[in-house]
Motif scaffolding. Structure first.
Motif, PDB file in Angstrom:
ATOM      1  N   ARG A 153       2.256  -0.717 -13.340  1.00 48.03           N
ATOM      2  CA  ARG A 153       0.855  -0.894 -12.904  1.00 48.03           C
ATOM      3  C   ARG A 153       0.759  -1.018 -11.388  1.00 48.03           C
ATOM      4  N   LEU A 154       1.718  -1.653 -10.735  1.00 50.43           N
ATOM      5  CA  LEU A 154       1.712  -1.737  -9.269  1.00 50.43           C
ATOM      6  C   LEU A 154       1.828  -0.350  -8.647  1.00 50.43           C
ATOM      7  N   VAL A 155       2.657   0.501  -9.274  1.00 46.45           N
ATOM      8  CA  VAL A 155       2.777   1.885  -8.782  1.00 46.45           C
ATOM      9  C   VAL A 155       1.446   2.619  -8.945  1.00 46.45           C
ATOM     10  N   GLU A 156       0.773   2.389 -10.071  1.00 44.58           N
ATOM     11  CA  GLU A 156      -0.540   3.016 -10.294  1.00 44.58           C
ATOM     12  C   GLU A 156      -1.557   2.524  -9.270  1.00 44.58           C
ATOM     13  N   ILE A 157      -1.513   1.212  -8.951  1.00 48.14           N
ATOM     14  CA  ILE A 157      -2.427   0.666  -7.926  1.00 48.14           C
ATOM     15  C   ILE A 157      -2.157   1.312  -6.569  1.00 48.14           C
ATOM     16  N   ALA A 158      -0.885   1.488  -6.238  1.00 47.67           N
ATOM     17  CA  ALA A 158      -0.530   2.134  -4.960  1.00 47.67           C
ATOM     18  C   ALA A 158      -1.027   3.569  -4.913  1.00 47.67           C
ATOM     19  N   ASP A 159      -0.956   4.257  -6.058  1.00 48.93           N
ATOM     20  CA  ASP A 159      -1.445   5.652  -6.091  1.00 48.93           C
ATOM     21  C   ASP A 159      -2.961   5.723  -6.039  1.00 48.93           C
ATOM     22  N   ARG A 160      -3.621   4.731  -6.596  1.00 48.67           N
ATOM     23  CA  ARG A 160      -5.090   4.753  -6.647  1.00 48.67           C
ATOM     24  C   ARG A 160      -5.733   4.262  -5.352  1.00 48.67           C
ATOM     25  N   ALA A 161      -5.077   3.376  -4.637  1.00 50.19           N
ATOM     26  CA  ALA A 161      -5.668   2.740  -3.462  1.00 50.19           C
ATOM     27  C   ALA A 161      -6.151   3.724  -2.387  1.00 50.19           C
ATOM     28  N   PRO A 162      -5.406   4.764  -2.024  1.00 53.48           N
ATOM     29  CA  PRO A 162      -5.885   5.649  -0.952  1.00 53.48           C
ATOM     30  C   PRO A 162      -7.217   6.328  -1.245  1.00 53.48           C
ATOM     31  N   ARG A 163      -7.655   6.413  -2.497  1.00 52.84           N
ATOM     32  CA  ARG A 163      -8.913   7.077  -2.855  1.00 52.84           C
ATOM     33  C   ARG A 163      -9.989   6.078  -3.253  1.00 52.84           C
ATOM     34  N   ALA A 164      -9.697   4.820  -3.212  1.00 50.29           N
ATOM     35  CA  ALA A 164     -10.638   3.807  -3.687  1.00 50.29           C
ATOM     36  C   ALA A 164     -11.707   3.516  -2.638  1.00 50.29           C
ATOM     37  N   GLU A 165     -12.924   3.341  -3.132  1.00 53.28           N
ATOM     38  CA  GLU A 165     -14.003   2.866  -2.277  1.00 53.28           C
ATOM     39  C   GLU A 165     -13.969   1.348  -2.237  1.00 53.28           C
ATOM     40  N   ALA A 166     -14.854   0.760  -1.426  1.00 51.49           N
ATOM     41  CA  ALA A 166     -14.794  -0.681  -1.171  1.00 51.49           C
ATOM     42  C   ALA A 166     -14.841  -1.524  -2.457  1.00 51.49           C
ATOM     43  N   PRO A 167     -15.788  -1.271  -3.357  1.00 47.21           N
ATOM     44  CA  PRO A 167     -15.829  -2.116  -4.561  1.00 47.21           C
ATOM     45  C   PRO A 167     -14.550  -1.992  -5.415  1.00 47.21           C
ATOM     46  N   GLU A 168     -14.098  -0.731  -5.564  1.00 52.74           N
ATOM     47  CA  GLU A 168     -12.889  -0.528  -6.373  1.00 52.74           C
ATOM     48  C   GLU A 168     -11.671  -1.143  -5.696  1.00 52.74           C
ATOM     49  N   LEU A 169     -11.668  -1.073  -4.332  1.00 52.28           N
ATOM     50  CA  LEU A 169     -10.535  -1.638  -3.605  1.00 52.28           C
ATOM     51  C   LEU A 169     -10.455  -3.152  -3.828  1.00 52.28           C
ATOM     52  N   VAL A 170     -11.649  -3.783  -3.841  1.00 49.86           N
ATOM     53  CA  VAL A 170     -11.665  -5.225  -4.111  1.00 49.86           C
ATOM     54  C   VAL A 170     -11.112  -5.516  -5.516  1.00 49.86           C
ATOM     55  N   ALA A 171     -11.498  -4.667  -6.500  1.00 50.66           N
ATOM     56  CA  ALA A 171     -11.005  -4.850  -7.859  1.00 50.66           C
ATOM     57  C   ALA A 171      -9.489  -4.657  -7.938  1.00 50.66           C
ATOM     58  N   LEU A 172      -9.000  -3.639  -7.198  1.00 44.02           N
ATOM     59  CA  LEU A 172      -7.556  -3.418  -7.174  1.00 44.02           C
ATOM     60  C   LEU A 172      -6.822  -4.591  -6.534  1.00 44.02           C
ATOM     61  N   GLU A 173      -7.431  -5.155  -5.473  1.00 36.85           N
ATOM     62  CA  GLU A 173      -6.832  -6.337  -4.845  1.00 36.85           C
ATOM     63  C   GLU A 173      -6.737  -7.496  -5.845  1.00 36.85           C
ATOM     64  N   GLY A 174      -7.812  -7.697  -6.620  1.00 40.01           N
ATOM     65  CA  GLY A 174      -7.793  -8.774  -7.610  1.00 40.01           C
ATOM     66  C   GLY A 174      -6.742  -8.547  -8.686  1.00 40.01           C
ATOM     67  N   GLU A 175      -6.638  -7.277  -9.129  1.00 38.29           N
ATOM     68  CA  GLU A 175      -5.626  -6.979 -10.149  1.00 38.29           C
ATOM     69  C   GLU A 175      -4.219  -7.153  -9.583  1.00 38.29           C
ATOM     70  N   PHE A 176      -4.077  -6.740  -8.308  1.00 37.14           N
ATOM     71  CA  PHE A 176      -2.793  -6.909  -7.628  1.00 37.14           C
ATOM     72  C   PHE A 176      -2.368  -8.381  -7.626  1.00 37.14           C
ATOM     73  N   GLN A 177      -3.317  -9.256  -7.233  1.00 37.05           N
ATOM     74  CA  GLN A 177      -3.012 -10.684  -7.203  1.00 37.05           C
ATOM     75  C   GLN A 177      -2.714 -11.226  -8.606  1.00 37.05           C
ATOM     76  N   GLY A 178      -3.438 -10.721  -9.605  1.00 37.42           N
ATOM     77  CA  GLY A 178      -3.188 -11.173 -10.977  1.00 37.42           C
ATOM     78  C   GLY A 178      -1.797 -10.797 -11.465  1.00 37.42           C
ATOM     79  N   LEU A 179      -1.351  -9.570 -11.139  1.00 39.08           N
ATOM     80  CA  LEU A 179      -0.018  -9.147 -11.542  1.00 39.08           C
ATOM     81  C   LEU A 179       1.053  -9.998 -10.871  1.00 39.08           C
ATOM     82  N   VAL A 180       0.849 -10.268  -9.569  1.00 33.11           N
ATOM     83  CA  VAL A 180       1.825 -11.084  -8.852  1.00 33.11           C
ATOM     84  C   VAL A 180       1.891 -12.485  -9.451  1.00 33.11           C
ATOM     85  N   SER A 181       0.735 -13.059  -9.765  1.00 33.86           N
ATOM     86  CA  SER A 181       0.708 -14.408 -10.333  1.00 33.86           C
ATOM     87  C   SER A 181       1.380 -14.457 -11.701  1.00 33.86           C
ATOM     88  N   SER A 182       1.139 -13.420 -12.527  1.00 30.40           N
ATOM     89  CA  SER A 182       1.720 -13.423 -13.877  1.00 30.40           C
ATOM     90  C   SER A 182       3.242 -13.319 -13.836  1.00 30.40           C
TER      91      SER A 182
END
Length: 468
Positions: free
Chosen positions: A388-417
């Motif tokens: 999933r982290l690899v998928e986030i890295a692939d998706r981030a360059p095309r993400a707009e601001a709202p999606e980027l915020v969501a990806l950041e939140g998911e990123f933090q959730g994965l790290v915490s888990s």
């Protein structure tokens, strides 16, 4: 968190390599479970080998010291100790045949010598026949007694000894069949030579002797009467022997060949039909088949060795496996052994080990399959955050601001888990891959935030990765 170090999320100052955490190698759960399974299987195998290995503690009755039963049991114990050192025989001394039968019936012994007519235990079953004794009414020369009924009003002698009471009951049984009251026939108990003298003095009409077609009580009585009377004794024919045996199952019919008890002149002079009783090595009906079969095999195959110690062993014979007698029936384990051939105690245990090995093998295979499935499932769960982290890295360059915020939140959730797991729950290669994917995704998110401008949202604090 204790012993944690920050990972710089600034891509232009720290590359992905800088965020790789140093985490100790863990032991694979699958390998640990497999090792535990192997150890448990080995322990179970050793335990089964100890429990199922051919060994036994058997209690066995003996007669009074010096008796025929005592001599036979002593010989059997001696031979058994050499042939089967793992079979321990505990001798239980009894006073007579009645005591032996009672000990087996009450469960105070596992094996006993019993006589078929002497109150055999209801729970007893035959292992081997030790001896077949003839019930002989020995008549003096020129006797006018032609039937048991002719003994009414006369006196019968019985050799004195440990079995005189049992032999007196034999006399009562035979008299009863011929409707002769026991009180109408006198009886005396004397040593054999004294009985012969009483016959010579015409005080006795017959002597009841019970013994084998071999040196024993009947042979001694015939010889003593012949010597005392200087004539040839005879054996009273019991043509009704078969019918008596059917009414009283402790007896059986037997044909005694001419000259069986004395050669010259022959006694009997022709084949004589009379009754016989059997001495049997008996066991409780609760004895396992494999143990009963092993004992029977041991006695029958060691007959020659036993005979060198006691001549009583020469008369040992195997019981008829098809005998359906209600008294002292053949033990089913012995019947199976006699019917199926020479299958030893150890051969049957090899079958048990084979079946046990199959069970253990199937259990081991099942355990290995479950362990493998569990390992694959745990491995997939461990790799899922990395993917999933690899998928986030692939998706981030095309993400707009709202999606980027969501990806950041998911990123933090994965790290915490991942960081919330107990230490050592991921393999070293997975932790290394996770650290690389973490840095890669962090770099992609930071680059996209920089491209969208400062209003995209605040950059999260440095990520913490567990180490020791």
């Amino acid at each position: 968190m204790r012993n944690a170090k920050p990972v710089d999320a600034e891509p232009d100052r720290a590359g992905p390599e800088s965020s790789v955490a140093v985490v100790p190698r863990r032991r694979g759960w699958g390998r640990a479970l497999a090792l535990v399974g192997v150890l448990l299987a080995a322990a179970a195998g050793f335990g089964l080998a100890h429990v199922w290995s051919p060994h036994a503690n058997l209690r066995i009755t003996t007669g009074p010291p010096g008796s025929a039963a005592y001599r036979f049991i002593a010989a059997f114990a001696s031979v058994s100790k050499v042939q089967h050192p793992r079979v321990n025989l505990e001798l239980v001394q009894v006073d007579d045949l009645g005591g032996s039968a009672k000990a087996l019936e009450e469960g105070r012994t596992d094996l006993a010598i019993v006589r078929s007519d002497a109150a055999p235990p209801a729970n007893a079953q035959t292992i081997v026949i030790l001896r077949r004794d003839v019930v002989a009414f020995v008549l003096p020369p020129h006797s006018h007694v032609s039937s048991v009924a002719n003994l009414a009003g006369k006196t019968v002698g019985i050799p004195a000894g440990p079995l005189q009471a049992a032999n007196a009951r034999v006399l009562d049984t035979v008299l009863g069949y011929f409707n002769v009251a026991a009180k109408d026939v006198g009886r005396v108990f004397l040593p054999v030579d004294d009985l012969a003298q009483a016959v010579q003095q015409k005080k006795l009409a017959a002597i009841l002797a019970v013994g084998p077609v071999a040196p024993g009580e009947v042979v001694d009585v015939v010889a003593a009467i012949a010597h005392a009377t200087r004539g040839t004794p005879t054996i009273l024919d019991l043509d009704e022997a078969e019918a008596i045996g059917k009414r009283f199952p402790g007896f059986e019919s037997i044909d005694v060949p001419a000259g069986a008890f004395r050669a010259r002149p022959a006694t009997p002079s022709d084949t004589a039909t009379t009754l016989a009783v059997t001495y049997r090595f008996a066991a409780s009906e609760l004895m396992p088949n494999v143990v009963a079969a092993a004992i029977a095999r041991s006695i029958l195959t060691a007959k020659a060795k036993l005979a060198t110690i006691t001549p009583l062993a020469n008369q040992i014979e195997a019981p008829d496996p098809d005998d359906k007698s209600p008294i002292l029936p053949v033990h089913p384990g012995v019947a199976a052994y006699l019917s199926n051939g020479d299958q030893s105690f150890f051969d049957q245990f090899q079958q048990y080990f084979y079946v046990g090995g199959l069970v253990i093998s199937l259990a081991g295979s099942l355990f290995a399959a479950v362990s493998s499935y569990w390992s694959r499932r745990r491995s997939e769960e461990d790799w899922r955050p990395i993917k999933r982290l690899v998928e986030i890295a692939d998706r981030a360059p095309r993400a707009e601001a709202p999606e980027l915020v969501a990806l950041e939140g998911e990123f933090q959730g994965l790290v915490s888990s991942v960081l919330g797991r107990s230490p050592g729950t991921m393999a070293a290669d997975q932790l290394s891959a996770f650290s690389t994917a973490l840095a890669h995704a962090r770099h992609a998110l930071d680059c996209r935030r920089a491209a969208l401008g400062p209003d995209t949202g605040s950059r999260p604090a440095a990520t913490l990765v567990h180490s020791r």
